[in-house]
Every structure is written in structure tokens, then in C-alpha cells.
Design an enzyme around this catalytic site. Structure first.
Site, short mmCIF file in Angstrom:
data_model
loop_
_atom_site.label_atom_id
_atom_site.label_comp_id
_atom_site.label_asym_id
_atom_site.label_seq_id
_atom_site.Cartn_x
_atom_site.Cartn_y
_atom_site.Cartn_z
N ILE A 10 42.84 5.12 74.06
CA ILE A 10 41.61 4.51 74.56
C ILE A 10 40.69 4.42 73.34
O ILE A 10 40.12 5.42 72.92
CB ILE A 10 40.93 5.35 75.66
N LYS A 38 41.06 13.12 75.96
CA LYS A 38 41.06 12.07 74.95
C LYS A 38 40.44 12.67 73.70
O LYS A 38 39.29 13.10 73.71
CB LYS A 38 40.26 10.86 75.42
N THR A 88 32.71 2.57 73.89
CA THR A 88 32.75 1.15 73.56
C THR A 88 32.04 0.33 74.63
O THR A 88 31.52 -0.75 74.35
CB THR A 88 34.21 0.68 73.38
N TYR A 92 36.76 14.09 77.40
CA TYR A 92 36.55 13.12 76.32
C TYR A 92 35.89 13.87 75.17
O TYR A 92 34.67 14.04 75.14
CB TYR A 92 35.68 11.97 76.84
#
Length: 289
Positions: free
Chosen positions: A202, A160, A44, A133
């Protein structure tokens, strides 16, 4: 490293230049909403576009704005082990609570052992805990491989999990060791992930509407499932108003509608269209009242 950890959006002007002064109001907006920390350089935040100077500026400006009020996570979306290590070295002097590290994302996909060695080499160069991630579609890691990485690389403490893969969130939660954590990165499935026991989130929505996501998190913690489901669907309407291909731009516009200065994506990502703005405005009205 737990709870709601919104990814900071990068405050680019229309000319594509990073405004170092643009981090402070966003950090305040997020922390005042009850978040437990922030992530710099995530998807993001257009972390894949940040050159080294922009990465360091983003980290130091955000750390200064945070003023120790919560966790500080550094996102590393890079294509080589050495580049990841070089960027870790740029964090010298900052209190960084975790690294959010993707597998490499360009065309050439390393095998399982090379992937383990990649994370081990990074972990060997720092005491900062690492979160995998898992978002790169070309190089998407299996549950078995992520668990193996955590077993063989003590510095990797969790992951994540993204790509809309709630089954993997469930499978990981079943098999994680007590000291490991899983953060969800699945915007459309926040309520189910929290209910399953994910340790935090997140996602773009956590940055676009942090107060609502914190409220959802707290509702699940309090077992107020009616409120949680209501917030889930309202947040889902906002997410459905976004377009994936310019998700960071949509997030910046949603923040702007809540008082943050208007910033733009880095080229060639498209700006938010008038049609997108209308959809986002409608969804925000339903969410925020």
C-alpha cells in the site's frame, strides 16, 4: 488484505471541496490494472485532513464504485481512541475488509501499554480486522511492540510497515505467526520487500502506477527477477520525481497523465509545480513507454 492495494487519492477541487463523483474513475483505473483492493483515507488519500463527513462520503462513494471487485480497507489517521471508534461506527452497512489504523500522531506519545489498550479498545468494538499503520515518526512502533500488540489483541492481524524501514520488514517476516501479515509501505523498496515475502503493498506508487506495480508483484511471484528489477528501477525513477511534502498532489498528477481528471491537494499542501510535472512526465514516459 494481500497483494497490491492502492490508496485512493481524495478528489478535491481547487476550492478544497471533495467531489464525490470523482472516485469512480479512479477505482476503475486501479481495479482494471489488476489490484486486489483499495484503501480509503490513507496518507496518499490525505486521510489526516478528512473531517467526518468527508471520510464517510469517501468510504461510501468508493464502496459503490468498487462493486465488490476487491477488498475495501478503511484508513483511520486520528488522535484519540474514541475518534477511531466513532469512525468505525460510521462504516455501518459497508463491507469493509480491514482497518488501517495509525498510532496517534500529535505531540503526546502514549507508552507501550496505552498503545496496546488503544488498539484493543478499537478491536473490541468491531469484527473488522485491524492492520497497524506504522508510519508516525513521532510515535514509531518497534518490532517488539507490534508483535506484542498482535499477541495480545487478536483483532490486530498485521501491519503496514513504512518510513523506509526495510530492516523492520525483514525482522517482522522472520518473527510473524503464520496467520499474521505484513504489507510494505516503502515505495523505494518494493522489489526487495516482495522478494523477502511481504504480503502486499500500500504505497503512493501503487496508486500512481498500479499496472506497473502489479506487473512487478507478478514478476516476483513468477521468479522473473530480471523483469522485476527493471520495473523496480523504472518505478524508482517515478518515485524520485515526486516530492515527499506534496506526495498526494504528485500522485494525483501522475494519475491525471494516465487519463484521470485532475484533482488537487487540500490546503495548505502545495500543488504540483511545473518543474515537478516535467520530472513526473519524463519518469512516466520511461515506465509506460
Amino acid at each position: 488484505m494481500t497483494g497490491i492495494l492502492p490508496p485512493i487519492t481524495s478528489p478535491f477541487g481547487k476550492d478544497g471541496k471533495l467531489d464525490a463523483g470523482g472516485f469512480a474513475e479512479q477505482v476503475d483505473f486501479i481495479m482494471d490494472a489488476g489490484a486486489r483492493g483499495i484503501v480509503i483515507g490513507g496518507s496518499t488519500g490525505e486521510g489526516h485532513t478528512l473531517n467526518r463527513e468527508e471520510f464517510e462520503t469517501s468510504m461510501r462513494a468508493s464502496s459503490d464504485a468498487l462493486k465488490g471487485r476487491g477488498g475495501l480497507l478503511a484508513g483511520l489517521i486520528v488522535n484519540s481512541t474514541q475518534e477511531a471508534i466513532d469512525r468505525v461506527n460510521m462504516l455501518d452497512g459497508l463491507k469493509v475488509d480491514a482497518l488501517q489504523v495509525t498510532p496517534v500522531h500529535y505531540l503526546f506519545k502514549p507508552g507501550a501499554q496505552a498503545t496496546i489498550d488503544h488498539f484493543k479498545a478499537i478491536a473490541d468494538k468491531t469484527d473488522i480486522p485491524i492492520l497497524i499503520y506504522n508510519v508516525i515518526q513521532w510515535n514509531y512502533l518497534s518490532v517488539d511492540l507490534m508483535l506484542r500488540i498482535m499477541d495480545e489483541v487478536p483483532g490486530v492481524v498485521g501491519m503496514k510497515q513504512s518510513n523506509g524501514d526495510l530492516k523492520s520488514v525483514s525482522d517482522l517476516l522472520m518473527r510473524l505467526k503464520p496467520e499474521n501479515i505484513i504489507i510494505t509501505g516503502i515505495d523505494a523498496m518494493l522489489y526487495p520487500a516482495f522478494s523477502l515475502g511481504a504480503h502486499g503493498a500500500i504505497t503512493a506508487l501503487t496508486a500512481a502506477a498500479p499496472a506497473a506495480v502489479v506487473k512487478l508483484w507478478n514478476a516476483v511471484e513468477a521468479k522473473d527477477y530480471d523483469l522485476a528489477k527493471d520495473l523496480h528501477f523504472k518505478l524508482g525513477a517515478l518515485y524520485n520525481a515526486f516530492t515527499h511534502d506534496n506526495l498526494p498532489a504528485c500522485t494525483k498528477y501522475a494519475q491525471h497523465r494516465q487519463g484521470i481528471a485532475m484533482y488537487y491537494p487540500k490546503s495548505p499542501m502545495e500543488h504540483v509545480s511545473d518543474e515537478q510535472k516535467a520530472r513526473i512526465d519524463s519518469a512516466l514516459a520511461g515506465l509506460l513507454g
